[in-house]
Motif scaffolding. Structure first.
Motif, short mmCIF file in Angstrom:
data_model
loop_
_atom_site.label_atom_id
_atom_site.label_comp_id
_atom_site.label_asym_id
_atom_site.label_seq_id
_atom_site.Cartn_x
_atom_site.Cartn_y
_atom_site.Cartn_z
N GLY A 152 -2.39 9.84 2.76
CA GLY A 152 -3.17 8.87 1.90
C GLY A 152 -2.62 8.57 0.96
N LYS A 153 -3.45 7.61 0.00
CA LYS A 153 -2.95 7.01 -1.24
C LYS A 153 -2.97 8.06 -2.26
N THR A 154 -1.97 7.90 -3.27
CA THR A 154 -1.72 9.10 -4.37
C THR A 154 -2.68 8.26 -5.61
N GLU A 155 -3.28 9.51 -6.06
CA GLU A 155 -4.09 9.11 -7.28
C GLU A 155 -3.47 8.99 -8.52
N THR B 81 -1.13 14.84 -3.78
CA THR B 81 -1.63 13.86 -2.81
C THR B 81 -1.75 14.70 -1.47
N LEU B 82 -0.58 15.00 -0.86
CA LEU B 82 -0.80 15.84 0.55
C LEU B 82 -1.72 17.02 0.71
N ILE C 197 0.96 -1.22 0.00
CA ILE C 197 0.13 0.01 -0.04
C ILE C 197 0.99 1.14 -0.05
N ARG C 198 0.84 2.14 -1.08
CA ARG C 198 1.79 3.25 -1.08
C ARG C 198 0.93 4.35 -0.72
N THR C 199 1.59 5.27 0.39
CA THR C 199 0.95 6.39 0.56
C THR C 199 1.98 7.62 0.76
N VAL C 200 1.40 8.94 1.08
CA VAL C 200 2.09 9.98 1.26
C VAL C 200 1.78 10.34 2.64
#
Length: 141
Positions: A37-40, A48-49, A7-10
Motif C-alpha cells: 500500500g501507500k506510505t504514510e 509501510t509493508l 501513486i507511490r506504493t510499496v
C-alpha cells in the motif's frame, strides 16, 4: 507525467513453500495485485509493508527477510488515468494470510503467465519478472 501525479506504493512478494506468490483483490476490483500500500508520512518502505500486511492480511513481516526487487511503474488498475510506482520486496511473513480490511479475495499463483486470475500490469509485467530474475540469479532461496 510529473512525479506528483504518481501513486507511490510499496509491494510485497510473499511466496509459499510451493513457490507460488500471494496476490490480493481489493473490494470493488476485478484485478489482483501484490499486497502492500501507500506510505504514510514518516514511514520507511518496510514500515509501510509491515503496517499494510498486518492490516490487510493479519500477518507479521519478517523485516530481516526483505529482499528489494526494484522500483517499477505502470498504469494504475484501480485509478483510471493514473500511474502507480511501487518499490517491491520479496518477503517472508509469520502467520497465515487472511482476507481483512479492503481485501476481498486472495490467490496463490505460479509467478509466470498464464495466470488463473486477472493480474495487474505492474505485477505481471514488472514485479513477478523481477522475482523470477532474482531467483534465477540465486539471490533468493
Amino acid at each position: 507525467m510529473s512525479s506528483a501525479g504518481l501513486i507511490r506504493t510499496v509491494a510485497a512478494v510473499i511466496r509459499d513453500p510451493a513457490g507460488r506468490v500471494l496476490l490480493v483483490r481489493k473490494r470493488g476490483s476485478t484485478t489482483f495485485i501484490q499486497p502492500g500500500g501507500k506510505t504514510e508520512p514518516g514511514e520507511s518502505a518496510l514500515q509501510t509493508l509491515a503496517r499494510e500486511l498486518e492490516e490487510e492480511l493479519g500477518v507479521v513481516l519478517r523485516v530481516d527477510s526483505a529482499h528489494r526487487l526494484g522500483e517499477f511503474e505502470a498504469d494504475a488498475v484501480n485509478e483510471p488515468g493514473r500511474r502507480v510506482r511501487t518499490e517491491a520486496y520479496a518477503v517472508e511473513v509469520d502467520g497465515h494470510p487472511q482476507v481483512r480490511a479492503e481485501i476481498e479475495e486472495l490467490a496463490w499463483v505460479v509467478p509466470q503467465a498464464p495466470f488463473p486470475v486477472k493480474v495487474a500490469p505492474l505485477s505481471a509485467g514488472h514485479v513477478l519478472p523481477a522475482l523470477r530474475r532474482a531467483m534465477a540469479a540465486g539471490e533468493l532461496a
